[in-house]
Design an enzyme around this catalytic site. Structure first.
Site, PDB file in Angstrom:
ATOM      1  N   LYS A 229       0.825  -1.214   0.000  1.00  0.00           N
ATOM      2  CA  LYS A 229       0.000   0.000   0.000  1.00  0.00           C
ATOM      3  C   LYS A 229       0.856   1.258   0.000  1.00  0.00           C
ATOM      4  O   LYS A 229       0.438   2.296  -0.513  1.00  0.00           O
ATOM      5  CB  LYS A 229      -0.967  -0.025   1.183  1.00  0.00           C
ATOM      6  CG  LYS A 229      -0.319  -0.057   2.565  1.00  0.00           C
ATOM      7  CD  LYS A 229      -0.057   1.311   3.130  1.00  0.00           C
ATOM      8  CE  LYS A 229       0.687   1.225   4.447  1.00  0.00           C
ATOM      9  NZ  LYS A 229       0.996   2.574   4.998  1.00  0.00           N
TER      10      LYS A 229
ATOM     11  N   THR B 247      -3.626   5.771   3.567  1.00  0.00           N
ATOM     12  CA  THR B 247      -2.295   6.211   3.171  1.00  0.00           C
ATOM     13  C   THR B 247      -2.292   6.907   1.824  1.00  0.00           C
ATOM     14  O   THR B 247      -1.419   7.734   1.554  1.00  0.00           O
ATOM     15  CB  THR B 247      -1.332   5.005   3.124  1.00  0.00           C
ATOM     16  OG1 THR B 247      -1.525   4.211   4.289  1.00  0.00           O
ATOM     17  CG2 THR B 247       0.106   5.457   3.088  1.00  0.00           C
TER      18      THR B 247
END
Length: 324
Positions: A199, A256
């Site tokens: 990620k 994120t």
């Protein structure tokens, strides 16, 4: 994933926990654990140990946050390793060094919880694979999910995944359970490790799109197609799709890849505005794990015959092969 507080599956918390690494994230996790356990916080920096002892505050990495008395700073790795369970919060690319330093002090069967997110450069190993190589006598575990250290330290609601063998995961989750911090348990260590690492790469890609002014539609496309890449690689590595669609995969990616509070998104944003990795990685700059993870992720995917075009593009930009 299972909730550790369900009455039909009670789990006793560990009485003594160690956190190795006293940066902002390590300190925040120590604060959470201190609700249920005595915590040995290993800090390399004498300044950190001193401020925790005298001021009950980590003035270097988490200023302005009062630390509970249950947190005791230590300088000896052997003392940290003798706890019932150990949380390792060293950055991904320094994990091997820390493990080599602590391996001789760990008793067989001690749970070692990896709290960083990345893939080791050079080897292409997931962090749980690095742990298994260096400390095979440890019980592997990993903590990951959508979480910022400052939010956790302030007591803002946060949910994460802890993956390990079922009984160990339940005890760790019970130890880390607080009114504002909710761990869910899983046995899919590979899926949680991969989701947390990948990620960061796709967060950099989303930041690049934002910084270059390409619009929110393009960012949504990058986020969704990046997640599709993650699912393909996860399938090749044996990760469970439901793990990657949960907190430690999609949940962490959404956080994120949409906030300048994320170091990886912020790095991508600066690159999109024309910055270079060299100037953005200068001493004193925040560490963005995704910068080292991107080429390692691509290399690992190629070993399994999986194409990751977005991750490859990120790695190419980071290497200066082409611009945005």
């Amino acid at each position: 994933m299972t909730n550790p507080s369900t009455p039909e599956r009670p789990a006793a918390p560990y009485a003594q926990l160690a956190v190795v690494g006293a940066g902002a994230w390590g300190t925040a996790l120590a604060m959470v654990a201190a609700h249920n356990a005595r915590v040995r916080l290993w800090a390399r920096e004498a300044e950190v140990r001193g401020s925790v002892t005298t001021k009950r505050e980590n003035t270097l990495f988490l200023p302005g946050v009062a630390l509970p008395e249950a947190i005791v700073p230590v300088a000896d790795l052997a003392e940290a390793a003798s706890a019932e369970a150990v949380l390792l919060v060293a950055p991904a690319q320094h994990l091997r060094t820390v493990l080599n330093g602590i391996a001789a002090h760990l008793r067989a069967g001690t749970p070692v919880v990896l709290c960083a997110k990345g893939i080791e450069t050079g080897t292409g190993l997931l962090l749980n694979e690095v742990l298994a190589e260096i400390v095979p006598q440890a019980v592997p575990a990993i903590l990951s999910g959508p979480s910022f250290a400052r939010d956790v330290a302030r007591g803002l609601p946060t949910a994460v995944t802890i993956a390990s063998h079922d009984a160990v995961a339940m005890r760790l989750a019970r130890t880390m359970l607080s009114p504002s911090f909710r761990p869910y348990v899983s046995e899919d260590v590979v899926g949680v490790a991969l989701g947390g690492a990948a990620k960061n790469v796709y967060a950099i890609a989303c930041g690049m799109v934002e910084g270059a002014g390409l619009g929110e539609s393009a960012r949504a496309a990058i986020l969704s197609r990046g997640f599709a890449e993650l699912l393909r690689l996860g399938s090749a590595l044996g990760a469970r799709p439901e793990t990657l669609m949960g907190l430690s995969g999609l949940g962490d990616l959404v956080l994120t890849a949409t906030s300048l509070s994320s170091r990886n998104f912020a790095l991508g944003h600066a690159l999109g505005k024309g910055g270079t990795l060299a100037e953005l990685s200068a001493p004193g700059r925040p560490l963005a794990e995704g910068a080292a993870t991107a080429p390692a992720l691509v290399a690992r995917a190629r070993r399994h015959g999986v194409e990751l075009p977005i991750a490859e593009a990120v790695a190419g930009v980071l290497a200066g092969k082409f611009g945005i």
